[in-house]
Scaffold this motif. Structure first.
Motif, short mmCIF file in Angstrom:
data_model
loop_
_atom_site.label_atom_id
_atom_site.label_comp_id
_atom_site.label_asym_id
_atom_site.label_seq_id
_atom_site.Cartn_x
_atom_site.Cartn_y
_atom_site.Cartn_z
N ASP A 184 -15.24 -0.88 -18.80
CA ASP A 184 -15.36 0.29 -19.46
C ASP A 184 -15.09 1.63 -18.57
N ALA A 185 -14.66 1.41 -17.55
CA ALA A 185 -14.03 2.59 -16.63
C ALA A 185 -12.55 2.80 -16.83
N LEU A 186 -12.33 4.02 -16.21
CA LEU A 186 -10.81 4.48 -16.48
C LEU A 186 -10.04 4.77 -15.11
N ALA A 187 -9.16 3.85 -14.70
CA ALA A 187 -8.81 3.80 -13.56
C ALA A 187 -7.46 5.04 -13.83
N LEU A 188 -7.16 5.77 -12.79
CA LEU A 188 -6.18 6.73 -12.64
C LEU A 188 -5.05 6.18 -11.81
N GLY A 189 -5.03 5.03 -11.47
CA GLY A 189 -3.64 4.39 -10.61
C GLY A 189 -4.04 4.06 -9.44
N GLU A 190 -3.20 3.25 -8.76
CA GLU A 190 -3.69 2.72 -7.25
C GLU A 190 -3.08 3.79 -6.42
N ASP A 191 -3.80 3.70 -5.31
CA ASP A 191 -3.60 4.66 -4.35
C ASP A 191 -2.49 4.10 -3.33
N SER A 192 -2.16 5.02 -2.21
CA SER A 192 -1.37 4.37 -1.56
C SER A 192 -1.67 4.84 0.14
N LEU A 193 -1.45 4.27 1.03
CA LEU A 193 -1.47 4.79 2.40
C LEU A 193 -0.44 5.08 3.12
N LEU A 194 -0.38 6.29 4.01
CA LEU A 194 0.77 6.69 4.70
C LEU A 194 0.53 7.45 5.82
N PRO A 195 1.04 7.35 6.91
CA PRO A 195 0.71 8.26 8.06
C PRO A 195 0.87 9.67 7.72
N VAL A 196 0.34 10.72 8.21
CA VAL A 196 0.62 12.14 7.90
C VAL A 196 -0.02 12.86 9.19
N ARG A 230 10.13 9.06 15.44
CA ARG A 230 11.19 8.64 14.76
C ARG A 230 10.90 7.34 14.09
N THR A 231 10.53 6.30 14.55
CA THR A 231 10.03 4.97 14.20
C THR A 231 8.51 4.41 14.49
N VAL A 276 3.13 16.48 7.17
CA VAL A 276 4.31 15.81 6.51
C VAL A 276 4.04 14.40 6.97
N THR A 277 4.95 13.45 6.42
CA THR A 277 4.79 12.29 6.74
C THR A 277 6.07 11.72 7.37
N PRO A 278 5.96 11.20 8.77
CA PRO A 278 7.14 11.08 9.47
C PRO A 278 7.72 9.76 9.01
N PHE A 279 7.19 8.76 8.22
CA PHE A 279 7.73 7.57 7.85
C PHE A 279 7.77 7.53 6.37
N ILE A 280 8.57 6.65 5.82
CA ILE A 280 8.87 6.53 4.32
C ILE A 280 7.99 5.39 3.90
N ASP A 281 7.40 4.63 4.91
CA ASP A 281 6.67 3.32 4.35
C ASP A 281 5.35 3.80 3.87
N GLU A 282 4.90 3.36 2.72
CA GLU A 282 3.82 3.46 2.15
C GLU A 282 3.13 2.06 1.78
N LEU A 283 1.87 1.93 1.98
CA LEU A 283 1.13 0.73 1.69
C LEU A 283 0.21 0.71 0.55
N PRO A 284 0.05 0.10 -0.53
CA PRO A 284 -0.86 0.12 -1.56
C PRO A 284 -2.06 -0.20 -0.77
N SER A 285 -2.94 0.88 -1.47
CA SER A 285 -4.24 0.76 -0.76
C SER A 285 -5.17 -0.36 -1.19
N GLY A 286 -5.08 -0.89 -2.33
CA GLY A 286 -5.87 -2.17 -2.96
C GLY A 286 -6.93 -1.84 -3.63
N ASP A 287 -6.84 -0.18 -4.04
CA ASP A 287 -7.91 0.14 -4.75
C ASP A 287 -7.50 1.32 -5.76
N ARG A 288 -8.32 1.79 -6.63
CA ARG A 288 -7.91 2.82 -7.47
C ARG A 288 -8.70 3.90 -7.68
N LEU A 289 -8.47 5.05 -7.99
CA LEU A 289 -9.14 6.11 -8.16
C LEU A 289 -9.62 5.92 -9.64
N THR A 290 -11.01 5.62 -9.77
CA THR A 290 -11.68 5.39 -10.97
C THR A 290 -12.67 6.31 -11.60
#
Length: 293
Positions: free
Chosen positions: A159-171, A181-182, A255-269
């Protein structure tokens, strides 16, 4: 004319409330925390109730308290009665279209996701009063009064409304990013941590197959907003949640120095009370927040 017998006298409501909370939670201290009084006040109210009833409700033990058999039998019915009372009061309040809409949220969501949207939300609903409270855990529903709650959940209820999965990225601050650089370059940088999500750096480093970096080093902050302030000030690299850092990436403060993002495994709900009449404007606010998420 029919004569009805008077209702039997009742003990003070505060005494019943103190007993119900202590019995349900199994602790005078936890009951005091929930109600917002001292542990001594809970104990005093329980003694008043025991004197009124003429029986013992709790066995005092060296390590806490335990319900007597009579109290164990009465506790579920008393809890149900308080739930019904709370629901009735909620429905009475909900029938008033002018009352404030109560939004409960995780502190970082309240500060960094909801707060920036509030001015536009108020412009969209100029006649609607909005009350916001921060909580570390999602409201229980029966014992917390709210119209809408915002939390990160791995498995949102049906009965909840999930707004989409979040992601993790260095900033980090732009000046700091020039030295990165890497992902291996993080070995020479300070890693910033949120205390609740302290394992996120280790997860991200595994995701990008980077080894030899101590993912646990660096300062930890009890509030995500404090870790974010440290990153804005150039104190280190934060593993950001895109839902919380997106405005800072958009305006270039981070800024994010790298392009790699990791799905957080949870959703803003978005969570809603399990029962009772909804606020008359809740559906409109939910639709607005979903469109502006």
């Amino acid at each position: 004319m029919p004569v009805r017998p008077p209702r039997p006298p009742l003990p003070p409501l505060n005494a019943l409330r103190a007993f119900e909370a202590a019995a349900r939670l199994g602790s005078f201290s936890r009951a005091a925390e929930e109600i917002g009084v001292t542990q001594g006040a809970i104990a005093q109210q329980v003694r008043h109730l025991e004197a009124f009833l003429g029986l013992t409700l709790f066995r005092r033990l060296p390590q806490g308290v335990a319900l007597t058999e009579a109290a164990q039998e009465a506790r579920p019915r008393l809890s149900a009665a308080f739930d019904a009372l709370a629901l009735t009061v909620h429905d009475l309040k909900a029938s008033h279209a002018g009352r404030a809409l109560v939004i409960t949220a995780l502190p970082c969501i309240a500060q960094l996701w909801l707060s920036p949207r509030l001015p536009a939300l108020q412009r969209a609903f100029p006649d609607l009063a909005i009350s916001i409270s921060a909580m570390e855990e999602p409201p229980a529903g029966r014992h917390d009064s709210f119209d809408l709650a915002l939390f990160y959940l791995a498995k949102p209820p049906a009965d909840a409304l999930a707004l989409g999965e979040d992601s993790l990225l260095p900033v980090c601050a732009p000046a700091l990013a020039r030295a990165l650089r890497t992902p291996a370059d993080l070995a020479g940088q300070t890693l910033l941590h949120d205390a609740v999500w302290r394992s996120d750096w280790a997860r991200w480093l595994r995701h990008v197959s980077t080894h030899g970096i101590d993912a646990g080093r660096g300062p930890s902050y009890s509030l995500y907003a404090l870790a974010l302030d440290a990153a804005l000030g150039g104190a280190g690299v934060l593993l950001g949640r895109r839902s919380l850092v997106a405005p800072y990436l958009a305006d270039g403060r981070l800024v994010t120095p790298f392009i790699d993002e990791l799905p957080s495994g949870d959703r803003l709900t978005m969570l809603f009370p399990p029962a009772g009449k909804p606020h008359p404007r809740r559906a409109e606010v939910v639709a607005w927040l979903e469109a502006h998420s």
